[in-house]
Design a protein around this motif. Structure first.
Motif, PDB file in Angstrom:
ATOM      1  N   ASP A  25       1.876  -1.757  -5.248  1.00 55.38           N
ATOM      2  CA  ASP A  25       3.445  -2.454  -3.853  1.00 55.38           C
ATOM      3  C   ASP A  25       2.153  -2.889  -2.905  1.00 55.38           C
ATOM      4  O   ASP A  25       0.903  -2.535  -2.425  1.00 55.38           O
ATOM      5  CB  ASP A  25       4.264  -1.985  -3.411  1.00 55.38           C
ATOM      6  N   ASP A  84       0.443   1.887  -4.615  1.00 54.30           N
ATOM      7  CA  ASP A  84       1.419   2.709  -5.624  1.00 54.30           C
ATOM      8  C   ASP A  84       1.707   1.459  -6.082  1.00 54.30           C
ATOM      9  O   ASP A  84       2.879   1.765  -6.394  1.00 54.30           O
ATOM     10  CB  ASP A  84       2.752   3.028  -4.831  1.00 54.30           C
ATOM     11  N   ASP A 123       8.416  -5.702   1.180  1.00 60.10           N
ATOM     12  CA  ASP A 123       7.653  -4.997   0.586  1.00 60.10           C
ATOM     13  C   ASP A 123       7.280  -5.534  -0.600  1.00 60.10           C
ATOM     14  O   ASP A 123       8.309  -5.448  -1.457  1.00 60.10           O
ATOM     15  CB  ASP A 123       8.053  -2.917   0.193  1.00 60.10           C
ATOM     16  N   VAL A 124       6.697  -5.640  -1.319  1.00 60.63           N
ATOM     17  CA  VAL A 124       6.295  -6.552  -2.276  1.00 60.63           C
ATOM     18  C   VAL A 124       5.458  -6.599  -3.648  1.00 60.63           C
ATOM     19  O   VAL A 124       4.611  -4.930  -3.034  1.00 60.63           O
ATOM     20  CB  VAL A 124       5.936  -7.863  -2.415  1.00 60.63           C
ATOM     21  N   ALA A 125       5.509  -6.306  -5.033  1.00 60.75           N
ATOM     22  CA  ALA A 125       4.432  -6.345  -5.647  1.00 60.75           C
ATOM     23  C   ALA A 125       3.265  -6.515  -5.578  1.00 60.75           C
ATOM     24  O   ALA A 125       3.252  -7.898  -5.569  1.00 60.75           O
ATOM     25  CB  ALA A 125       5.011  -6.833  -6.918  1.00 60.75           C
ATOM     26  N   ASP A 126       2.709  -5.592  -6.016  1.00 61.75           N
ATOM     27  CA  ASP A 126       0.918  -6.394  -5.156  1.00 61.75           C
ATOM     28  C   ASP A 126      -0.054  -6.703  -6.765  1.00 61.75           C
ATOM     29  O   ASP A 126      -0.373  -6.365  -7.605  1.00 61.75           O
ATOM     30  CB  ASP A 126       0.399  -5.626  -4.785  1.00 61.75           C
ATOM     31  N   ARG A 162      -1.690  -1.561  -0.265  1.00 65.33           N
ATOM     32  CA  ARG A 162      -1.321   0.192   0.822  1.00 65.33           C
ATOM     33  C   ARG A 162      -2.469   1.313  -0.083  1.00 65.33           C
ATOM     34  O   ARG A 162      -2.102   1.041  -1.022  1.00 65.33           O
ATOM     35  CB  ARG A 162      -0.039   0.334  -0.054  1.00 65.33           C
ATOM     36  N   ARG A 191      10.223  -5.680  -3.406  1.00 60.99           N
ATOM     37  CA  ARG A 191      10.304  -4.689  -3.264  1.00 60.99           C
ATOM     38  C   ARG A 191      12.151  -4.030  -2.276  1.00 60.99           C
ATOM     39  O   ARG A 191      12.869  -3.336  -2.448  1.00 60.99           O
ATOM     40  CB  ARG A 191      10.113  -3.657  -2.618  1.00 60.99           C
ATOM     41  N   THR A 210      10.115  -9.340  -7.506  1.00 59.68           N
ATOM     42  CA  THR A 210       8.999  -8.914  -6.670  1.00 59.68           C
ATOM     43  C   THR A 210       9.559  -8.316  -5.768  1.00 59.68           C
ATOM     44  O   THR A 210       8.098  -7.747  -5.331  1.00 59.68           O
ATOM     45  CB  THR A 210       8.288  -9.661  -7.331  1.00 59.68           C
ATOM     46  N   SER A 244       2.734  -4.597   1.880  1.00 57.74           N
ATOM     47  CA  SER A 244       3.338  -5.709   2.761  1.00 57.74           C
ATOM     48  C   SER A 244       3.367  -7.009   2.600  1.00 57.74           C
ATOM     49  O   SER A 244       1.933  -7.504   2.828  1.00 57.74           O
ATOM     50  CB  SER A 244       2.534  -4.020   3.521  1.00 57.74           C
TER      51      SER A 244
END
Length: 433
Positions: free
Chosen positions: A393, A391, A357-360, A387, A422, A420, A395
Motif C-alpha cells: 500500500d 505491505d 491509503d491506496v494500493a501501491d 510505506r 483502502r 484501489t 499513502s
C-alpha cells in the motif's frame, strides 16, 4: 457629582469567575465608583453550596434562593455566571421582570436563546450585556456591536477555545499525540475532567453562533453551526501540515456568502499557513481575525478563559450597564435587521487536504484524479509515498483548489468505493489563504 446611593448588584454563581468578580468589586470599589459615578454594592450572592468558605465575601450575603434574590425590587444589576440553560434562563428573565439589567457570561444560553433574552430585555427596557461569553478578557463583542456598527463585516475567523489551542499547539511543537497532549492540559488545569465540550467543539460552536449573529445582524442559533471536533487530529496530520508550510488550529469561522445573500457558521480543525497571524497563537490563548469592507483586517488577541480574565470582561460590562442605569438609558440591543438565512455546510467553499491509503500499483493516481474531476473538484497538488513496511500500500495526499463542501463530500464517497482505495485516512480543510 457622585451619587451617594449605591447601585446594588446580585451575583449568581461564585465559582472561579464569580469569586473573582466579587473580589474585584471589593478591591477596586473606589475606582469602580469613580468610573461609574456611583458606588456599587454587592447585595447578594446566590450559590448551591452555602457552607463553603468564600474569602472576602460577607456570609450574610450568601443565599441558595437565587429566585428570591433576583426578585428583590432594589437590585439594579444581576451578574449571571452560573452557566447552563436552566435555571439561568428563568433567573435572567425574572431579573428583567423585576427591574434589573443583566450581565452574563453564559455562551450556551445566549447561543440557544439569545433572541428571546434580547426580547425580554427590550420589553422591560433593560440592558443585556455579555462580553465575557466569548473569548474571555478579549474585547470582542463590543467592537463588533458598536465600533464596527458602521462597517460591513464579511468574515470572522478565530481561535475561541484555549483548551483546544493548548492541545494542538503541544502536538505541533513537541510531536505529542492527542491523548498525551490532552493529559498534559488536564494536569495543568486547562482541560476539565470531562473535556468533551471543548475538544468536540461544542464550546466554540456556541461562541461562533454569538459572533455570527452580531457580525451579520442576523439570528444565528447553536443548531445553525456546523461542528466537528479535533479528537481525530493526528501527528501525521501535523507532519502533512508542516510539509505545506501550515499548522493546525480548531477554528470558528463565520462568513457571508460571496453574493451577500446568506451566512455560514462552522467549527472544525483546519490547516492554516504559518504566515497567517492566527498560526502564531500559542498555548491557551485566543485570537479572532475580523475582515470587513472599510477597516480591512483586524485581530483581537489575549487570554480567552480563566477567572480573572473573564471577570475583567464581566466588570467592564457591569460598569457600562451601571452608567446606563444612572443616565436612564440602555445600550445596544439585538441587531437582527438583516435577517440573512444561514446556509448549510454543503455551501461552504474552501480548499481541502485529503490523505488516502491506496494500493501501491500503476493506475491508482489516474483513478483517483478521475473521481475528483467527475465531481468538479480541481486538484492543486498530489504527493504519493510508499510505506516502509512494504505491505503493498501507499499513502496518497491530495490538496485541492477551492471547492464546495458538498462536492468534496461526493468525491470522498466515490473514492471509498474504489477497490484501489483502502481507506480515507483524514480530511482537513485549508483556511486562511
Amino acid at each position: 457629582m457622585m451619587r451617594t446611593r449605591p447601585l446594588k448588584v446580585a451575583l449568581l454563581g461564585c465559582g472561579v469567575v464569580g469569586s473573582e468578580v466579587a473580589r474585584i468589586m471589593t478591591t477596586h470599589a473606589d475606582d469602580l465608583a469613580a468610573r461609574i459615578g456611583a458606588p456599587v454594592e454587592l447585595a447578594g450572592v446566590a450559590v448551591r453550596r452555602p457552607d463553603r468558605v468564600r474569602e472576602g465575601i460577607d456570609p450574610s450575603l450568601v443565599t441558595t434562593d437565587a429566585t428570591a434574590l433576583v426578585k428583590r425590587g432594589d437590585i439594579d444589576v444581576v451578574v449571571e455566571v452560573i452557566g447552563g440553560i436552566e435555571p439561568a434562563r428563568s433567573l435572567i428573565t425574572t431579573a428583567f421582570e423585576h427591574g434589573a439589567s443583566v450581565v452574563s457570561a453564559n455562551k450556551a444560553l445566549l447561543a440557544q436563546d439569545g433572541a428571546a433574552l434580547h426580547a425580554a430585555a427590550e420589553e422591560h427596557d433593560k440592558d443585556l450585556y455579555y462580553e465575557a461569553a466569548v473569548a474571555g478578557a478579549i474585547p470582542l463583542i463590543r467592537p463588533l456591536r458598536e465600533s464596527l456598527a458602521g462597517d460591513k463585516v464579511n468574515r470572522v475567523l478565530g481561535i475561541v477555545n484555549g483548551t483546544t489551542n493548548f492541545i494542538l499547539d503541544k502536538m505541533d511543537s513537541t510531536g505529542a499525540g492527542y491523548q498525551e497532549a490532552l493529559d498534559e492540559a488536564t494536569a495543568l488545569g486547562y482541560a476539565e475532567a470531562d473535556p468533551t465540550a471543548d475538544v468536540e467543539g461544542f464550546d466554540a460552536a456556541a461562541k461562533a453562533a454569538i459572533l455570527a449573529g452580531i457580525a451579520f445582524h442576523s439570528r444565528v442559533r447553536l443548531d445553525d453551526v456546523y461542528r466537528e471536533g479535533m479528537t481525530e487530529v493526528t501527528a501525521a496530520d501535523f507532519a502533512s501540515a508542516k510539509n505545506m508550510g501550515c499548522t493546525i488550529k480548531l477554528l470558528a469561522i463565520c462568513e457571508r456568502a460571496q453574493d451577500g445573500g446568506s451566512v455560514t457558521a462552522r467549527v472544525h480543525p483546519a490547516m492554516i499557513p504559518l504566515s497567517h497571524p492566527l498560526a502564531s497563537v500559542r498555548g491557551a490563548y485566543n485570537a479572532v481575525f475580523v475582515e470587513s469592507d472599510a477597516s480591512g483586517q483586524l485581530m483581537f488577541y489575549g487570554p480567552g478563559a480563566g477567572g480573572a480574565p473573564t471577570a475583567s470582561a464581566v466588570l467592564g460590562d457591569l460598569v457600562a450597564v451601571c452608567r446606563n442605569r444612572l443616565s436612564g438609558a440602555t445600550g445596544p440591543g439585538e441587531s437582527a435587521y438583516a435577517a440573512l438565512p444561514v446556509s448549510g455546510m454543503g455551501d461552504v467553499v474552501t480548499r481541502y487536504h485529503i490523505s488516502l491509503d491506496v494500493a501501491d500499483k500503476p493506475g491508482v493516481l489516474a483513478q483517483v484524479a478521475t473521481v475528483f474531476a467527475e465531481h468538479g473538484v480541481s486538484i492543486d497538488t498530489v504527493r504519493q509515498q510508499g510505506r516502509p513496511e512494504g505491505d503493498g500500500d501507499a499513502s496518497l495526499v491530495v490538496v485541492t483548489h477551492r471547492a464546495s463542501d458538498a462536492s468534496l463530500t461526493g468525491t470522498v464517497e466515490a473514492l471509498r468505493k474504489l477497490d484501489t482505495v483502502r481507506g480515507v485516512a483524514s480530511i482537513m480543510r485549508v483556511e486562511g489563504e
